[in-house]
Each structure stands twice: as C-alpha cells, then as structure tokens.
Enzyme design. Sequence first.
Site, PDB file in Angstrom:
ATOM      1  N   ASP A 212       0.828  -1.208   0.000  1.00  0.00           N
ATOM      2  CA  ASP A 212       0.000   0.000   0.000  1.00  0.00           C
ATOM      3  C   ASP A 212       0.865   1.261   0.000  1.00  0.00           C
ATOM      4  O   ASP A 212       1.883   1.328   0.686  1.00  0.00           O
ATOM      5  CB  ASP A 212      -0.881  -0.003   1.262  1.00  0.00           C
ATOM      6  CG  ASP A 212      -1.805   1.198   1.315  1.00  0.00           C
ATOM      7  OD1 ASP A 212      -2.722   1.251   0.480  1.00  0.00           O
ATOM      8  OD2 ASP A 212      -1.598   2.085   2.161  1.00  0.00           O
ATOM      9  N   GLU A 261       1.576  -0.429  -4.996  1.00  0.00           N
ATOM     10  CA  GLU A 261       0.626   0.639  -5.295  1.00  0.00           C
ATOM     11  C   GLU A 261       1.443   1.920  -5.399  1.00  0.00           C
ATOM     12  O   GLU A 261       1.762   2.555  -4.390  1.00  0.00           O
ATOM     13  CB  GLU A 261      -0.438   0.773  -4.196  1.00  0.00           C
ATOM     14  CG  GLU A 261      -1.541   1.731  -4.642  1.00  0.00           C
ATOM     15  CD  GLU A 261      -2.139   2.608  -3.546  1.00  0.00           C
ATOM     16  OE1 GLU A 261      -3.148   3.277  -3.819  1.00  0.00           O
ATOM     17  OE2 GLU A 261      -1.597   2.653  -2.431  1.00  0.00           O
TER      18      GLU A 261
HETATM   19  C1  GLC Z   1      -4.060   3.391  -0.548  1.00  0.00           C
HETATM   20  C2  GLC Z   1      -5.347   2.618  -0.446  1.00  0.00           C
HETATM   21  C3  GLC Z   1      -6.410   3.540   0.062  1.00  0.00           C
HETATM   22  C4  GLC Z   1      -6.006   4.055   1.418  1.00  0.00           C
HETATM   23  C5  GLC Z   1      -4.625   4.696   1.372  1.00  0.00           C
HETATM   24  C6  GLC Z   1      -4.071   4.920   2.744  1.00  0.00           C
HETATM   25  O1  GLC Z   1      -4.137   4.401  -1.487  1.00  0.00           O
HETATM   26  O2  GLC Z   1      -5.656   2.042  -1.681  1.00  0.00           O
HETATM   27  O3  GLC Z   1      -7.655   2.911   0.128  1.00  0.00           O
HETATM   28  O4  GLC Z   1      -6.939   4.992   1.869  1.00  0.00           O
HETATM   29  O5  GLC Z   1      -3.704   3.890   0.704  1.00  0.00           O
HETATM   30  O6  GLC Z   1      -3.656   3.713   3.302  1.00  0.00           O
END
Ligand code: GLC
Length: 540
Positions: A212, A261
């Site tokens: 993440d 991500e």
């Molecule tokens: C990422 C997740 C999102 C979350 C953020 C903070 O972007 O996909 O849903 O709010 O991280 O952890």
Amino acid sequence: MTLARKDPFVVADDWWRGAAIYQVYVRSFADGDGDGTGDLAGVRSRLPYLARLGVDAIWFTPWYRSPLADGGYDVADYRAIDPAFGTLAEAEKLIAEARDLGIRVIVDVVPNHVSDQHPWFQAALAAGPGSPERELFHFRPGRGPHGELPPNNWPSQFAGSTWTRVPDGEWYLHLFTPEQPDLNWAHPAVRQEHEDVLRFWFERGAAGVRVDSAALLAKDPTLADAEPDDTSGYVDRDELHDIYRAWRAVADAYDGVLIGELWVPDPERFARYLRPDELHTAFNFDFLTRPWDAAELRASIDRTLAYHAPVGAPATWVLCNHDVTRTVTRYGRADTRFDFATKRFGTPTDLGLGRRRARAAALLSLALPGSVYLYQGEELGLPEVEVDPARIQDPMHARSGGVDPGRDGCRVPLPWTAQGPTYGFGDTDTGSGAPWLPQPPGWGAYAAEAQADDPRSMLALYRSALHLRACQPGFQGHELAWLDAADDVLAFARGAGLVCVVNLSAEPAALPPHREVLLTSDPLDGDGRLPSDTAVWLRT
Ligand code: GLC
C-alpha cells in the site's frame, strides 16, 4: 496450516506475469454471519463463484485488526484478522481452500502508517517527547512562539493538515488521517518489523503482497517545507529502493510476489521500482486514469510497454479499484478520465453508454500483454452509487468538507441474488444486519444470480473472456503489434493470430480479414461491422 518454503504450488512458474487477479474488499463482498459486514465466511462460501469466473488470484484489501478509520488501511495488528471479518485460523483455511481451487491469495500490507490504536503508537504517546518509542514515528515540536503551528506545510493526501498535536505539545505526521500516523522508515526496527510481517503471511501461504502507498514511506529527514506541487519530501524518494530490495530478498525465499501501489507519474521513475531485485509488478494507474479516447489509450499502452520492457517486468492493466469511480459510471460521463480532484455529487451519467464502453474496455484490457486486475463487482457491471452523505464513512468525504463524495460509492455491498433484503449479501437466516452501506433500490438487477444464465450479461462476458484468455494461444507472451485501422479504432495483434479491435469512433468499423470471431463485447451490426464503443477478439 504452515506451508513449507518452496511449496510446489507457489514455486510453479511466473504465474504473476499474466495472471487475472480479483480484488476482494472484504467488508463489502459477502456477509457470512449476517451482521451487515462482509467477512471471511462470506468469501469462503463464494470461492466456487470466483473459480467459475476464472481468476488466478485474489487480492484481499486489509483484513487485519483495525478500527476501520480508513476502511482497514489503519492497521492495529498486522498478525491478526479483524474480529468483524473472522480469525487467523479462518484466513488460513480460506487460503488453503482457494489453493484447492487453483486460486492464489495476495494480502495487502500497509507500511507507510499504522492505526493510532497500534501498540507502537500507543506506547509512543505514553512515553512522551524524546523517548525511543517516539522515534518510530515522526514526532516534532511545533513552530510559532508556543509551538502552536504544525512543523511543516505538507498537504494531506486526504485534504487538510498532515500534522496533529498531542496533549504534551508535540506534533506527529500523518500523510492520511490523524488515525494513521506515519512510521519512520529511517528506523531499523520499522524495517525489521515489516520484513517479519511479510514472512508471517508468506509462511501462511500467501502467494503475494500488495504494498500500500508504496511510494510514500521514505521522508526527507529534515521535514522541510515544500513549495506547492513539490512532493519530493515524501513521494518517490530514492531511499525506497533499498527498502524494496530487502523485501525482495524476503519474498524470493518463498517465491512470493510483491505488487506496488505506486502513484508515480513519471514512467521512468515508476519502472525503477520494477527492476529485477525490487517489486515484481505495480498497478498501472496511468492507464486507469485515461479517458475513453483511442489516441490517449494507445499512447498509454505504448508508454507502459516501453518502460516495462527494459526492466523485464510485465505490465498490469487496471480499470478500477476500491479507491476510484466504477468503470461503467466513469465511461458514461462527459469527462471519462479518472481524477481524485474532480469527483463531485450529481455528475450527469449515461449508464447505458458507460456499460457499452466498459464492456469494450474489458476486452481491451484482457487482451493486453501482462497481468490484469478486476475489482469485485466490475464483472457484474456495478455502477458507482451516490451514497447518502449521512451514511458515508470514507474519511475522504468528511475531510474535503463534504465536497468530495469519497470512495464509498464503489464499496457498496455486492448483490448476489435478485431478491431479498440484502440481495444475498448477508445470510438473513443467521442474522438481520442491514449492510454497512445502503444498497440502492434495484441493486438486485446486477446480482450474480440474475446474470449467471444470461449470455448477454456482463458476468457472461467476463467469464467467456477470462476463459479464452486462459486457454487460447496468443494471450500468453508479451508481444503486441499495432495494425492499421480507421481513425479512433485500436487494432493490435498478439501471438498465434489473435487480434483485438476496439472501435472508439462514432462510426461502425470494418473488421480485418479473419478466420473466426472469438468474442464481441456487443453484437456486430447486420453488415458484420464493429459498432461504435464495441470490441472484438478475432482469430486471423
Ligand atoms: C491506498 C489505499 C487507500 C487508502 C490509502 C491509505 O491508497 O488504496 O484505500 O486509503 O492507501 O492507506
């Protein structure tokens, strides 16, 4: 169940290079105990559905113990399942049952921050300024004569300040909500802990980890003020690569896969994370944000393939996830791009048009070389729901002052049956809980049950496409050659004579010579031409 390292199933091959991966947002997928919140029992009961759909892996958004201040991205214990979802033993059972159906499990690890309820943060609060416990986070004195001003001017990813003051006067950094304090990745204990967390889940049979907010962990040690639009203090810092090299060594011991991500717009900088000793793949947000426009999509595809090739990493293709507007809704609007900054209530939407385009986009993305991600409900053609503001739980909404509808519109609990008080989301024999987010009237028309036997349904299209993608020669490999085509028509060949044509123009398009039509997103016209907003897979 503890897996031996180098389990033959996990070792198998480079499965992740071409996998179809289905994202489960546990809270909204299926509710096994009928309390209104999705859970692992619900997922287990629907595993046969996912096997029938034809996915290779499931990515679970965070299922750990969490106060759910940000839908589980505020983790209080990385080694425990939230009691609302189930138990660790049940997660292990789920992983094993999925394996038996040929489906791998990917867990979501959230390294940038923890929940403010995490024992580390509670200990840091209790220990006070100057303590070793506070060094695991970014605590600082404030500015101004009485320390009443935040230590710097960094903006939050969710609007508002990135600093919160604690009663003893110090401030702590949180790029997201105050309930998500950022960890200090310059501290060896933070690195050690996360490497242990990776081992913990790989030992339990996870085949991969989604990382993440992967570009945010490292911070400028001086925490200096930033000019507007300058994110270099906290996005895409060079120190990150060393962190992911260490993670890769852990993952390699289990043949585990790391998926980043990474919201990093510069494609060259993005690809650096995918070098052979770092992450395996990363979500392709460039493609996700593009409008329904042939030139834009083609440019994104070309750029993606060009930047992945030198590092030897496969591309990924993503149309939506739990953070963005659902595809049928986005493609039915005047502005078909995705942009967090422009989400508003009441945006006019032509769902019929959006649905046609989403079907065509499905065949486009499933025909491209690399792995592909589906977000739960995408295969049902669910639209974005305009959730009653009084019911919205996503902190993005409140932190925007109520202007941004937030992300709950794509998180509404799934409909499984055409009828029933929760459209089959919950088991009403065992509980009576209303879904945690309200399902709109008519939601049952999208139900999996209602679509299963309808050959024209979105579900039927996804099942056919995933099946062909898995077994037809030509989808494997990474070659792609563009073919001559009319304006605003995308046509490309993969291996073994496989051709995909997508018509984004307003006029019907003639098909190239072919032996067989494998699949169309909507029927060809009476002259055998491809209508507007339609895609076809051909064997030539
Ligand atoms: C990422 C997740 C999102 C979350 C953020 C903070 O972007 O996909 O849903 O709010 O991280 O952890």
